[in-house]
Design an enzyme around this catalytic site. Structure first.
Site, PDB file in Angstrom:
ATOM      1  N   ARG A 103       1.008  -1.304  -0.006  1.00 56.72           N
ATOM      2  CA  ARG A 103      -0.223   0.014  -0.122  1.00 56.72           C
ATOM      3  C   ARG A 103       1.137   1.354   0.082  1.00 56.72           C
ATOM      4  NH1 ARG A 103      -1.536   1.664   4.667  1.00 56.72           N
ATOM      5  NH2 ARG A 103      -2.211  -0.345   5.557  1.00 56.72           N
ATOM      6  N   LYS A 121      -9.216   6.443 -19.050  1.00 55.91           N
ATOM      7  CA  LYS A 121      -9.491   6.759 -20.166  1.00 55.91           C
ATOM      8  C   LYS A 121      -8.506   6.745 -21.208  1.00 55.91           C
ATOM      9  CE  LYS A 121     -13.107   7.460 -17.659  1.00 55.91           C
ATOM     10  NZ  LYS A 121     -13.415   8.612 -17.144  1.00 55.91           N
ATOM     11  N   ASP A 133      -8.046  18.831 -13.790  1.00 53.64           N
ATOM     12  CA  ASP A 133      -8.265  17.397 -14.331  1.00 53.64           C
ATOM     13  C   ASP A 133      -7.814  17.389 -15.688  1.00 53.64           C
ATOM     14  OD1 ASP A 133      -9.742  15.074 -15.326  1.00 53.64           O
ATOM     15  OD2 ASP A 133     -11.105  15.151 -13.696  1.00 53.64           O
ATOM     16  N   TYR A 154     -16.994  16.533 -14.460  1.00 51.60           N
ATOM     17  CA  TYR A 154     -17.361  15.116 -14.433  1.00 51.60           C
ATOM     18  C   TYR A 154     -18.129  14.786 -13.432  1.00 51.60           C
ATOM     19  CZ  TYR A 154     -16.962   9.899 -13.822  1.00 51.60           C
ATOM     20  OH  TYR A 154     -16.974   8.741 -13.742  1.00 51.60           O
TER      21      TYR A 154
END
Ligand SMILES: *Cc1c(COP(=O)(O)O)cnc(C)c1O
Length: 387
Positions: A51, A200, A175, A103
């Site tokens: 992690r 994407k 973004d 978004y």
């Protein structure tokens, strides 16, 4: 070995950690491990727990930082995990100025998660610099923009907004999902934090969910790495490998995506089928000049509204090659209906206010043969005349 003295098209393939120094493997191996042997108490080889850090993820984190011309990269399990971590920089009482078409999931996490912790937002048309300046008060800690914005492809001047933010001591968050660092590098324009949904274009094959954050400032980076580990939404080793693989072809894919999109946008405009086309690569688009100044291409997202004569619901059903689906940025062409799909989380009154009408169609132009795409659009529209 990491190098930054090569051009972007070479960086896509050789940036970050280039291959494996131990074995000479030309690809970074998938370090599918959760933990690492320690040689003694307090003695490790730089890795403790996956992690906190994993070599495959680290290679990708270095790669995305190189591409964005930033110092520090972080990889997350999704774009929203990245956004969640960035929003966790703020405290109760803090406010964000946010672009008016973003978004849907970003709106949802602001409105239904962070608002509950009294981290609030103010929606502003960030293409309007005066409106941005006027929205700033003591409580505002950051300006959060998407450009081109989703789904109306409106353009915000990153350099100008960053200047305003800096003047008032606020952060600028961009973004950059729609253009990727291949076409636009917000840190070089003055932004402080770049966010991506790597799901994407970066991955590019509609097979992996991922997200990224890139920054230049060491203090900001330390806090973000702390939050990444504390919150835990990290990208898995296998998924990191897939995104590294996707990024290798980002340049050739984006070139084709953009060429196809430009051709389709121009075809739509003259087709007589549509009442509106949103694409910042059209000279007639209000964002065209700023877009041209700050990016190396207008991307491959187009939104449009069919003429009254046509029924958009039937249009969706008529498509053969182009797929009706959420998401964007994959090699295959996808269309979606923002009002009921990607932007359903935004209340109807706000949608209407910002221009996301029920008739709006969003098109993620893929890299298929452009003539086939146009033919599919043409037959689907022609056969959708209202009864
Ligand atoms: C998809 C998307 C996100 C969210 O990313 P996920 O990987 O789906 O969590 C954020 N911003 C934009 C612009 C997006 O298109």
């Amino acid at each position: 070995m990491s190098r930054t003295d090569i051009k972007l098209n070479s960086l896509l393939i050789h940036g970050g950690i280039d291959g494996d120094e131990v074995t000479g493997a030309v690809n970074v191996p998938v370090y599918q491990t959760s933990t690492y042997k320690q040689d003694g108490l307090g003695k490790n080889r730089g890795w403790e727990y996956s992690r906190t850090g994993n070599p495959t993820r680290a290679a990708l984190e270095k790669l995305i930082a190189d591409l964005e011309k930033g110092q520090y990269g972080l990889a997350f399990a999704s774009g929203l995990a990245a956004i969640n971590t960035v929003l966790s920089l703020f405290k109760s009482g803090d406010k964000l100025v946010v672009s008016d078409n973003i978004y849907g999931g970003t709106f949802r996490i602001l409105d239904n998660v962070f608002k509950n912790f009294n981290i609030t937002y103010k929606i502003v048309n960030t293409s309007d610099l005066e409106a941005v300046e006027n929205a700033i008060d003591d409580d505002v800690k950051a300006i959060y923009i998407e450009t081109p914005a989703n789904p109306l492809l409106t353009i915000t001047d990153i350099e100008a907004v960053s200047k305003i933010a800096k003047k008032h001591g606020k952060l600028t968050i961009v973004d950059n999902t729609f253009l990727t660092p291949y076409l636009q590098r917000p840190l070089t324009l003055g932004a402080d934090i770049v966010i991506h949904s790597g799901t994407k274009y970066l991955g590019g094959h509609s097979d992996t969910i991922s997200g990224f954050v890139v920054v230049n400032d060491k203090t900001l980076a330390d806090r973000l790495y702390y939050l990444q580990n504390a919150i835990g939404g990290v990208l898995a080793p296998w998924d990191s490998f897939l995104i590294i693989r996707g990024i290798k072809t980002l340049g050739v894919r984006m070139d084709r995506h953009v060429a196809n999109a430009e051709k389709i946008a121009r075809w739509l405009v003259q087709s007589g089928f549509v009442s509106k086309v949103y694409y910042p690569g059209l000279e007639s688009d209000p964002g065209y000049e700023v877009q041209k100044k700050q990016a190396d291409g207008a991307g491959a997202m187009i939104s449009f509204v069919l003429n009254d004569k046509y029924d958009y619901k039937i249009f969706f059903e008529n498509l053969n090659l182009i797929t009706l689906a959420e998401s964007l940025g994959g090699v295959e062409s996808l269309v979606c209906h923002p009002a009921t799909m990607t932007h359903a989380a935004i209340p109807a009154d706000i949608r209407k206010e910002v221009g996301i009408v029920d008739e709006l169609i969003r098109f993620s132009v893929g890299i298929e043969d452009v003539d086939d795409l146009i033919a599919d659009l043409k037959q689907a529209i022609e056969n959708s005349v209202k009864a």
